[in-house]
Enzyme design. Sequence first.
Site: not given
Ligand code: SDX
Length: 379
Positions: A223, A262, A316
């Site tokens: 997050h 996201h 971010d």
């Molecule tokens: C914020 O919710 C909000 O609005 C949050 C926010 C706000 O203003 O409050 O916008 C602020 O928190 C932004 C997010 C910051 N976090 C990160 O940057 C951390 C990295 N991001 C990931 O951990 C992820 O994208 C999340 C947690 C943000 C969202 O994840 P989801 O919706 O649970 O998606 P998922 O983990 O199930 O991923 C789906 C697929 C997966 O691949 P498969 O298993 O289907 O093959 O996408 C891939 C994931 O591996 N994936 C990524 C990735 N994010 C998703 N692969 C590589 N790098 C990434 N960053």
Amino acid sequence: MSAVASAPKGLEGVVAAETEMSFIDGQKGILEYVGIPIGELSSNSTFEETVFLLWNKRLPKQNELDEFTQNLRKRYELPKGMEQRVTSLPKTAEPMHVLRTLVSSLAMYDSDPNANDVDAAQDKALNILGHAPTIVAYFDRHRRGLDLVHPDTSLSFAENFLYMLNGEKPTETMARAFDICMILHADHGLNNSTFTTRVIISTLSDVYSAITGAIGSLRGPLHGGANEGVMKMLNEIPTVDDAEAYIMGKIQRKDKIMGFGHRVYKTKDPRATDLQSLAKKLAEDTGNQELYAKSHIIEQVMERELGAKGIYPNVDFYSATTYHCIGLKLDLFTPMFALSRIGGWAGHMLEQLADNRLYRPKAQYVGAHDQPYVAMSDR
Ligand code: SDX
């Protein structure tokens, strides 16, 4: 027993509240605060005006904004006795732990901490909004062995924070850049920390508990903590020429790349677009072109490799370069997110209090039944 239809993991796609603050279209990459496109606000508004908008669901008249601003500035200085709390902390403490702990302790300096009718809740939210920057700035000065710089109520929220942190008034460019960051991070629908706020206040607990819980949620690397992870990643890349190979290695290892992806946006986060222009300009102004160049290459490689999966920069990714160019230390990046999001958390708290229903979902029991109690001697 008939199985109850269980919600998807992480409540993905579940509507758990109504709000009039942020509208997000994750497919089109649209974000509006009370119907105003985020780009309009980041170009024309201030953080103080944006918080008024979020809390009152309309833009203020000049006299209303002046009154709101004066009321906030009266809360810049900490309550008597709080300063010693800050300067008694270990200098090695993590700033997000400091913020969480001291926001919680503000309740002990409030003569009526548990009042949560809407007016009292707004007043306490204003306390936290005014005091939080001072807590972060005082702690950073303390850990650096520097004298505290007390707030200047003639300065705006953005100017005053940078003044208390650096001991000198910021340039107009830096103050405006920080103000824009505060606008862009203020609210964002039912993100994890905002949901946390609503869950806690739905028990009619106190405002300080609700915001403290939200700070705990925000520090998580999935997050708000991601912006620190982005900076650590950029610092690991020796030169711009190494950026492509570095990020390809992470993609091939299936690492989660901080600042990308996201739960809602499946295209570029509109805040990332605004922050990218800010980062580019500040990088040029401060001799950090390499940092921006690395970021831009990473974005291009990620779009080529993972764009089809809907993985794009989120808020971010470019906030890291922006905060670095403003001169903030890496472990202050997530506290910056918190300073701004107190505005959104409080807005959602007011909405929840205005039409409250205790949050209490169900858990699907998947364990065994009719088990015997086995005496210790027989285990
Ligand atoms: C914020 O919710 C909000 O609005 C949050 C926010 C706000 O203003 O409050 O916008 C602020 O928190 C932004 C997010 C910051 N976090 C990160 O940057 C951390 C990295 N991001 C990931 O951990 C992820 O994208 C999340 C947690 C943000 C969202 O994840 P989801 O919706 O649970 O998606 P998922 O983990 O199930 O991923 C789906 C697929 C997966 O691949 P498969 O298993 O289907 O093959 O996408 C891939 C994931 O591996 N994936 C990524 C990735 N994010 C998703 N692969 C590589 N790098 C990434 N960053």
